[in-house]
Structure formats: structure tokens, C-alpha cells
Enzyme design. Sequence first.
Site, PDB file in Angstrom:
ATOM      1  N   LYS A  11      83.561 -19.940  37.575  1.00  0.00           N
ATOM      2  CA  LYS A  11      84.157 -20.317  38.863  1.00  0.00           C
ATOM      3  C   LYS A  11      85.352 -21.261  38.640  1.00  0.00           C
ATOM      4  CE  LYS A  11      79.843 -19.602  41.440  1.00  0.00           C
ATOM      5  NZ  LYS A  11      78.845 -20.188  42.372  1.00  0.00           N
ATOM      6  N   ASN A 114      79.232 -25.114  41.133  1.00  0.00           N
ATOM      7  CA  ASN A 114      78.163 -24.998  40.134  1.00  0.00           C
ATOM      8  C   ASN A 114      78.545 -24.085  38.957  1.00  0.00           C
ATOM      9  OD1 ASN A 114      77.995 -22.606  41.466  1.00  0.00           O
ATOM     10  ND2 ASN A 114      75.904 -22.855  42.189  1.00  0.00           N
ATOM     11  N   GLU A 128      78.538  -5.422  42.010  1.00  0.00           N
ATOM     12  CA  GLU A 128      79.545  -6.432  41.677  1.00  0.00           C
ATOM     13  C   GLU A 128      80.500  -5.950  40.572  1.00  0.00           C
ATOM     14  OE1 GLU A 128      77.225  -9.963  40.945  1.00  0.00           O
ATOM     15  OE2 GLU A 128      76.804 -10.245  43.077  1.00  0.00           O
TER      16      GLU A 128
END
Length: 149
Positions: A11, A114, A128
Site C-alpha cells: 500500500k 496497514n 483481484e
Amino acid sequence: MAKQRTFIMAKPDAVQRNLIGEIMQRFERKGFHLIGAKLMNVPRELAEEHYAEHKEKPFFGELVDFITSGAVFAMVWEGENVIATARNMMGKTNPAEAAPGTIRGDFGISMGMNIIHGSDAPETAEREIKLWFKEDELHVYEKTINKWI
Ligand code: RTP
Ligand code: MG
């Protein structure tokens, strides 16, 4: 147990903190094979589609804001039981509860930031991978094994 593929994403907080190598090294050392990877900015529509299951949740807006706030490093990893194993390596969603030794336990600070995403089931992984990668962006590991070394 058959070989599986899973979608893993570093991320924006992981990219900004220079943790891409650390994350990749953990999966490599575990014995999984990288078959797709790209550093990319995430269009809002892609983030919304990716997290569609959370559309009605109060944190959805913040989640999409975060994922689109900076570059992410999207990956596909392959290996035996890789979907569940990767989730174990990531640790619990809330870094405060994630065990030391897990990626979120070692590097995460808050629930919203996170560090890493990983597909949570075979159907999710298939969805995905299709959403984030084109077929020709994925490599067949057997074609590279033992070819040059
Ligand atoms: P991810 O999808 O990102 O891999 O995380 P996960 O499966 O461990 O957790 P999930 O339930 O799918 O939630 C997706 C992301 O939403 C944020 N979240 N915030 N404030 C909250 O109660 C809350 N719950 C979830 C987290 O950033 C989580 O990674
Ligand atoms: Mg999830």
C-alpha cells in the site's frame, strides 16, 4: 495442495517507507515465486472496484482516499497454498493486534495504514488478479526456472 496464485499489494504507506524490498524478500525467502509486479498510481474507479465488498462501510471513503493517495506496488505471487500463507505472513488487519514477525506486526501502525493487502480466498484471488493484471503481464514461472543458473 495445488499451486495457487494470489494478489498482493504494498500500500502507499509501504511504498513511501521504502518497504517494497522487505516485503518481496519475505515472500521470496518463504519459497513463493513472483509472476507479476508493477509500481502504479491507482485510479479511483479501480480502488472502488477492488474494495467493492466494503462499499457500505463507514470507512470506505477513507480507504479509497488512502489507496489512491500515492503509488502502490501490485504483485502476483505463486506457490503452494500461497493465499492462506500470505495472509498469515501479513498478520491481522489491525497492526496493533498483528503478531510480531508478521508484516503488519513488524511495520504497521494503524488500521487505516496497514502496509499490505492480500487476497483472502481463492475466488477473491482470481477476481483481484484479473482486475489488476492483464494476462500478458503475468509470467509462467516454469519457463524461467533453471534456464540461466
Ligand atoms: P485488505 O483487504 O486491505 O488486505 O485488509 P483485510 O482483508 O485484512 O481487511 P478488510 O476487512 O478487507 O478491510 C480492508 C481494509 O479496510 C480498512 N479497515 N478499516 N476502521 C475500520 O474498522 C476498518 N476496517 C477495515 C483496513 O485498512 C483494511 O486493510
Ligand atoms: Mg480484505
